[in-house]
Structure formats: structure tokens, C-alpha cells
Scaffold this motif. Structure first.
Motif, PDB file in Angstrom:
ATOM      1  N   GLU A 146      -4.573  -3.351 -15.127  1.00  0.00           N
ATOM      2  CA  GLU A 146      -5.403  -2.664 -14.269  1.00  0.00           C
ATOM      3  C   GLU A 146      -7.114  -2.843 -14.876  1.00  0.00           C
ATOM      4  OE1 GLU A 146      -4.196   1.090 -15.042  1.00  0.00           O
ATOM      5  OE2 GLU A 146      -2.278   0.875 -13.745  1.00  0.00           O
TER       6      GLU A 146
ATOM      7  N   SER B 127       0.688  -1.201   0.041  1.00  0.00           N
ATOM      8  CA  SER B 127      -0.005   0.107   0.037  1.00  0.00           C
ATOM      9  C   SER B 127       0.789   1.302   0.063  1.00  0.00           C
ATOM     10  CB  SER B 127      -0.959   0.095   1.277  1.00  0.00           C
ATOM     11  OG  SER B 127      -0.111   0.187   2.533  1.00  0.00           O
TER      12      SER B 127
ATOM     13  N   GLU C 171      -7.405  -3.083  -4.529  1.00  0.00           N
ATOM     14  CA  GLU C 171      -8.346  -1.858  -4.783  1.00  0.00           C
ATOM     15  C   GLU C 171      -7.711  -0.749  -4.267  1.00  0.00           C
ATOM     16  OE1 GLU C 171     -13.028  -0.512  -3.959  1.00  0.00           O
ATOM     17  OE2 GLU C 171     -11.903  -1.884  -2.841  1.00  0.00           O
ATOM     18  N   LEU C 172      -7.242   0.382  -5.234  1.00  0.00           N
ATOM     19  CA  LEU C 172      -6.585   1.584  -4.756  1.00  0.00           C
ATOM     20  C   LEU C 172      -7.399   2.801  -4.745  1.00  0.00           C
ATOM     21  CD1 LEU C 172      -3.449   0.582  -6.936  1.00  0.00           C
ATOM     22  CD2 LEU C 172      -3.972   0.219  -4.699  1.00  0.00           C
ATOM     23  N   HIS C 173      -8.637   2.845  -5.227  1.00  0.00           N
ATOM     24  CA  HIS C 173      -9.378   3.985  -5.344  1.00  0.00           C
ATOM     25  C   HIS C 173     -10.946   3.800  -5.004  1.00  0.00           C
ATOM     26  CE1 HIS C 173      -6.281   5.394  -8.166  1.00  0.00           C
ATOM     27  NE2 HIS C 173      -6.432   4.195  -8.946  1.00  0.00           N
TER      28      HIS C 173
ATOM     29  N   GLU D 260      -6.587  -3.978  -9.368  1.00  0.00           N
ATOM     30  CA  GLU D 260      -5.471  -3.946  -9.831  1.00  0.00           C
ATOM     31  C   GLU D 260      -4.729  -5.260  -9.625  1.00  0.00           C
ATOM     32  OE1 GLU D 260      -1.915  -0.778 -10.343  1.00  0.00           O
ATOM     33  OE2 GLU D 260      -1.235  -2.306  -8.942  1.00  0.00           O
TER      34      GLU D 260
ATOM     35  N   PHE E  44      -0.090   4.898  -1.710  1.00  0.00           N
ATOM     36  CA  PHE E  44      -1.427   5.187  -1.919  1.00  0.00           C
ATOM     37  C   PHE E  44      -2.476   5.277  -0.533  1.00  0.00           C
ATOM     38  CE2 PHE E  44       0.121   1.873  -4.754  1.00  0.00           C
ATOM     39  CZ  PHE E  44      -0.176   2.467  -6.061  1.00  0.00           C
ATOM     40  N   ASN E  45      -3.117   6.503  -0.782  1.00  0.00           N
ATOM     41  CA  ASN E  45      -4.103   6.780   0.265  1.00  0.00           C
ATOM     42  C   ASN E  45      -5.193   5.849   0.582  1.00  0.00           C
ATOM     43  OD1 ASN E  45      -2.835   9.505   0.627  1.00  0.00           O
ATOM     44  ND2 ASN E  45      -3.906  10.032  -1.149  1.00  0.00           N
ATOM     45  N   TYR E  46      -5.406   4.942  -0.219  1.00  0.00           N
ATOM     46  CA  TYR E  46      -6.354   3.947   0.021  1.00  0.00           C
ATOM     47  C   TYR E  46      -5.835   2.439  -0.496  1.00  0.00           C
ATOM     48  CZ  TYR E  46     -10.841   1.316  -0.321  1.00  0.00           C
ATOM     49  OH  TYR E  46     -11.753   0.309  -0.265  1.00  0.00           O
TER      50      TYR E  46
ATOM     51  N   ASN F 286     -13.186   2.135  -5.764  1.00  0.00           N
ATOM     52  CA  ASN F 286     -14.551   2.067  -6.645  1.00  0.00           C
ATOM     53  C   ASN F 286     -14.758   0.558  -7.211  1.00  0.00           C
ATOM     54  OD1 ASN F 286     -11.986   1.599  -8.111  1.00  0.00           O
ATOM     55  ND2 ASN F 286     -12.489   3.177  -9.672  1.00  0.00           N
TER      56      ASN F 286
ATOM     57  N   GLU G 131     -13.027  -1.358  -8.711  1.00  0.00           N
ATOM     58  CA  GLU G 131     -12.159  -1.904  -9.910  1.00  0.00           C
ATOM     59  C   GLU G 131     -10.570  -2.285  -8.990  1.00  0.00           C
ATOM     60  OE1 GLU G 131     -11.533   0.446 -12.951  1.00  0.00           O
ATOM     61  OE2 GLU G 131     -13.600   0.527 -13.495  1.00  0.00           O
TER      62      GLU G 131
END
Length: 264
Positions: free
Chosen positions: A201, A152, A177-179, A185, A155-157, A181, A183
Motif C-alpha cells: 500500500e 473495484s 488508486e482507491l481513495h 495499492e 470500493f466507492n472509487y 489521493n 496513492e
């Protein structure tokens, strides 16, 4: 839940004193909240069910939708600002009830036993393994497959969707999941060098195949997973082979391996 059901739920928790800091959510009273419009759309028939989607207008991007989402964001920021101290106390109380360090029960697969452990002052689980002989005796030191603090970084999330090891036990397949949403990676990690050697991605899930390739699903324009692709590790994503496409808008696709690992 409806608003009244939410309030009833919170009241019960406060009255039962299950979480002392939870009362801040109730004591501050009602807060005005943006209300989305309800639209009339043709009913959707799925098997024996009839679905009337009053929020179908949100499927298409529009100025009206952007304004509603903006109002929701402003409301959330305002609400969090008023509840900042209460939220901090509530999160602290929840964390205090969770053991700082603990291990899951180990599970053997081929030449290794796999387990997860929680490190002190860390929110995630570290996935590990140890090599064993045919008598299930440990013959090698612990090997870390996935450390959320490392994955992580930057990344903020961060949310780990899945982690699995290839049939030859040389590579790890992570979906992250990094955002926020939904979706993910896809990351392929070499367990010898501990380096990420491949990424894909915008996927929903991923699964190893017995030949070392990867099956994954992608979203359509309505954010529903409807296409299944096969990816060869190291190849560019543009070369991935489309295996299946679901055209029913009320359905999604998901793929898994049989218990013996032979078929998808």
C-alpha cells in the motif's frame, strides 16, 4: 485557468453547440467560491527557473488549512446540488457518444497477444490476452487478466494506474488508486488461480524486474515520490530494500525498464 478564462471557454463551447447539455454550467451564473490566501515565501530556484509558491502554506497541516478545505467541500456539495440535473444530462450525453463495446489493437509479447476491450454498461477496460504459436495463430481461448468490475468490488472509487505481466507470464502486477489521493495499492495476481497473492500500500508506481521482484516508489511527508524500494513477492513490506532516495525537494523519482527489459 483563471475564472474569466473558464467562463470564456464554457461560452465558446455553448455557442458552438458541441455539447447541448453543457450550457447548464454557464446559465446558472456566478457562484461564490472560497478563495485561498496568498502567502509570501522564499523563492525556489530550479535550474534557470525561479518559482514563487504563493500556496506554500498548504504544505503544513493547520486549522486554517482544514477550514479552507472544509469550505471548499461545502462549496462543491452546494454547487453539485444546484447542478444535479445538468450534470446528469451532461454525463449521459458524453456516454452516448462513446461506443458501448470496442476493442483496442492487439499487441504481441512473447507467447501472447494482449489487448483491452470495453464491455457494455461498464466504465472500465477489461485487459485480456490470447496464447499464440510461433506463426501467431491463436491456440487458446481468451484469458482475462484484469476486470475493473471485479477489482473495484467493495470500493466507492477505483482508478487503474497500470497493469503489466511478469517476464515468466505467470503473474500480473496492478496498481490501483482507491481513495482519489494519487496513492496506489500494488496488487500481484496469479494468472492461473486468478487470486491476488500480494499487496503493498501507499505507492506511486511499480515495475517488474527480470528476476520477478518489483521496484516501486513511495511518497514523503509532502506527498512527493522520493524513495525507490525493491519488493520480493510474498515478503512483508517491512522487509523491502531501499534502493534510492531523492533529497532534492523540487524533484520526484520515477523508474522504468530499458526497451530490451534487461536494466532498470
Amino acid at each position: 485557468f483563471t475564472r474569466s478564462q473558464q467562463q470564456h471557454f464554457i461560452k465558446n463551447i455553448v455557442n458552438q453547440k458541441r455539447f447541448t447539455s453543457f450550457s447548464f454550467l454557464w446559465k446558472n451564473g456566478k457562484i461564490p467560491k472560497p478563495q485561498p490566501k496568498l502567502s509570501s515565501s522564499p523563492p525556489i530556484y530550479h535550474n534557470t527557473y525561479t518559482i514563487n509558491d504563493e500556496f506554500s502554506w498548504m504544505q503544513q497541516r493547520s486549522k486554517e488549512l482544514d477550514k479552507y478545505l472544509s469550505d471548499e467541500t461545502k462549496y462543491l456539495e452546494w454547487w453539485e446540488g444546484k447542478q444535479k440535473i445538468g450534470i446528469s444530462n451532461f454525463v449521459k450525453e458524453l456516454k452516448d457518444r462513446i461506443p458501448q463495446t470496442q476493442n483496442t489493437i492487439s499487441e504481441k509479447n512473447k507467447n501472447y497477444i494482449y489487448y483491452s476491450k470495453r464491455k457494455e454498461h461498464s466504465d472500465g477496460w477489461v485487459i485480456c490476452r490470447k496464447k499464440v504459436n510461433n506463426k501467431n495463430e491463436i491456440i487458446e481461448d481468451e484469458e482475462i487478466i484484469m476486470d475493473p468490475d471485479i477489482e473495484s468490488a467493495g470500493f466507492n472509487y477505483f482508478n487503474l494506474g497500470s497493469c503489466s505481466v511478469s517476464d515468466d507470464e505467470k503473474f500480473a502486477l496492478l496498481t490501483v488508486e482507491l481513495h482519489g489521493n494519487d496513492e496506489f495499492e500494488l496488487r500481484v495476481k496469479c494468472l492461473k488461480t486468478k487470486k491476488t497473492i500480494d499487496k503493498v500500500e501507499g505507492i506511486f508506481f511499480a515495475q517488474w524486474c527480470s528476476d520477478g521482484s518489483i521496484i516501486y516508489a513511495k511518497f514523503d511527508q509532502r506527498h512527493k515520490p522520493n524513495k525507490v524500494y525493491r519488493h520480493v513477492v510474498g515478503d512483508d513490506q517491512s522487509k523491502d530494500q531501499l534502493l534510492f532516495e531523492e533529497f532534492d525537494p523540487s524533484s520526484i523519482v520515477y523508474v522504468s525498464r530499458t526497451k530490451d527489459g534487461v536494466k532498470i
